[in-house]
Design an enzyme around this catalytic site. Structure first.
Site: not given
Ligand code: FAD
Length: 293
Positions: A17, A19, A111, A170, A221, A271
């Site tokens: 896949s 991105e 982020d 998740k 990064f 990916h």
């Molecule tokens: P999560 O799994 O949500 O974790 C982030 C933090 O929150 C962790 O410390 C976790 O422990 C904590 N957490 C999660 N759920 C809970 C909860 N219910 N209660 C308390 N704490 C919790 N960023 C963008 O802005 N746009 C994009 O398109 C984008 N694409 C991405 C694609 C991939 C494959 C990856 C790996 C990252 C991408 N990111 C993107 C970056 C990502 O948004 C950031 O790394 C962000 O800081 C974390 O979001 P997450 O969903 O990856 O992490």
């Protein structure tokens, strides 16, 4: 030449896949579509388009995904985050995707608005975490949902166990695939995979592979994203700051070496973070045996 070198053809065909990020200018748009045109014949499982917090980025993601639906036969996956929007606004974007024929969302927290490395504050009235977003999307429609995974721990997480617990939540909310943050040392990926499997996580955890187009940028990064950059990688790009042509050859060699090792150790799905450029990724896919029909 070693006549006994293992043939890549002996492996099961792998699934890839790609991105992309939404383009900001006409030139970038042309580059993106050139890249999609080159990579589409490889029949990727899906192509995904990243998403940013601001309104204009949001629209650009939507426009790019909608054009993929209209003009190609590839299944698109739209990234969606919790940042900078209320639940209603996020739901509206998701509904628009469903209406446009998009069935796959990469659901992320996003982020912090101040940028990677800043402090994350949930948007008032918004989905606070990726776990909430996955559940919210599933309530709207039966989307296929992919989420992130961090082999080296998300920088804000206190422990690996916390990260694995979040990944499980998740999945419980409806995610069926995870894509990892990029990494360069494959042992890190396999150690994470082992921990995840031991924790009862059985969905595909697809390695996110990046071809290092610009070492300095990637290293900066990676530091913020909590991905380690091994010394051997820095050494390979040493002295090449002003030599992009050689850097590209090295980047292809490094990526090829990484995916071959993953493949030899049983990985069948990859990916690729393409940075909207096709040539390196196309070459690596060719080496993997992923070819146009
Ligand atoms: P999560 O799994 O949500 O974790 C982030 C933090 O929150 C962790 O410390 C976790 O422990 C904590 N957490 C999660 N759920 C809970 C909860 N219910 N209660 C308390 N704490 C919790 N960023 C963008 O802005 N746009 C994009 O398109 C984008 N694409 C991405 C694609 C991939 C494959 C990856 C790996 C990252 C991408 N990111 C993107 C970056 C990502 O948004 C950031 O790394 C962000 O800081 C974390 O979001 P997450 O969903 O990856 O992490």
């Amino acid at each position: 030449m070693d006549a006994n070198r293992p043939s890549r053809k002996r492996h099961k065909p792998c699934q890839v896949s790609f991105e992309f990020f939404p383009p900001k200018t006409d030139d970038m748009e042309a580059n993106l579509w050139e890249a999609i045109g080159r990579l589409a014949p490889l029949k990727p499982k899906f192509v995904s388009v990243t998403y940013g917090a601001g309104g204009s980025t949001r629209e650009r993601t939507h426009a790019t995904v909608a054009r993929i639906v209209r003009e190609t036969n590839i299944a698109p996956a739209a990234h969606l985050t919790c940042v900078g929007a209320t639940r209603e606004e996020v739901d509206e974007v998701a509904r628009a995707y469903w209406e446009a024929g998009v069935r796959h969302i990469v659901a992320l927290r996003g982020d912090p608005q101040g940028g990677l490395g800043g402090e994350y504050t949930p948007t008032p009235g918004g989905y606070a975490h990726s776990t909430d977003l996955v559940a919210g999307l599933k309530r709207l429609h039966d989307f296929e949902i992919t989420v992130s995974a961090y082999c080296e721990k998300h920088p804000e997480s206190a422990s690996y166990d916390q990260d694995l617990d979040v990944l499980k939540r998740k999945i419980d909310a409806g995610a069926t695939r995870a894509i990892t943050q990029f990494f360069f040392d494959n042992d890190i990926y396999f150690r994470f995979l082992e921990k995840a499997r031991k924790a009862g996580i059985d969905i595909p955890i697809v390695p996110g592979v990046t071809a290092v187009q610009n070492f300095k940028q990637t290293a900066n990064f990676a530091k913020k994203a909590g991905a380690s950059v091994p010394d051997w990688l820095a050494e390979r790009f040493e002295g090449l700051d002003d030599d992009p042509a050689t850097r590209r050859l090295i980047a292809a060699a490094v990526a090829a070496e990484q995916v071959f090792d993953l493949l030899d150790r049983g990985v069948e799905q990859f990916h690729f973070y393409t940075m909207n450029r096709a040539d390196l990724v196309f070459a690596v896919c060719h080496l993997l045996g992923v070819r146009a029909a």
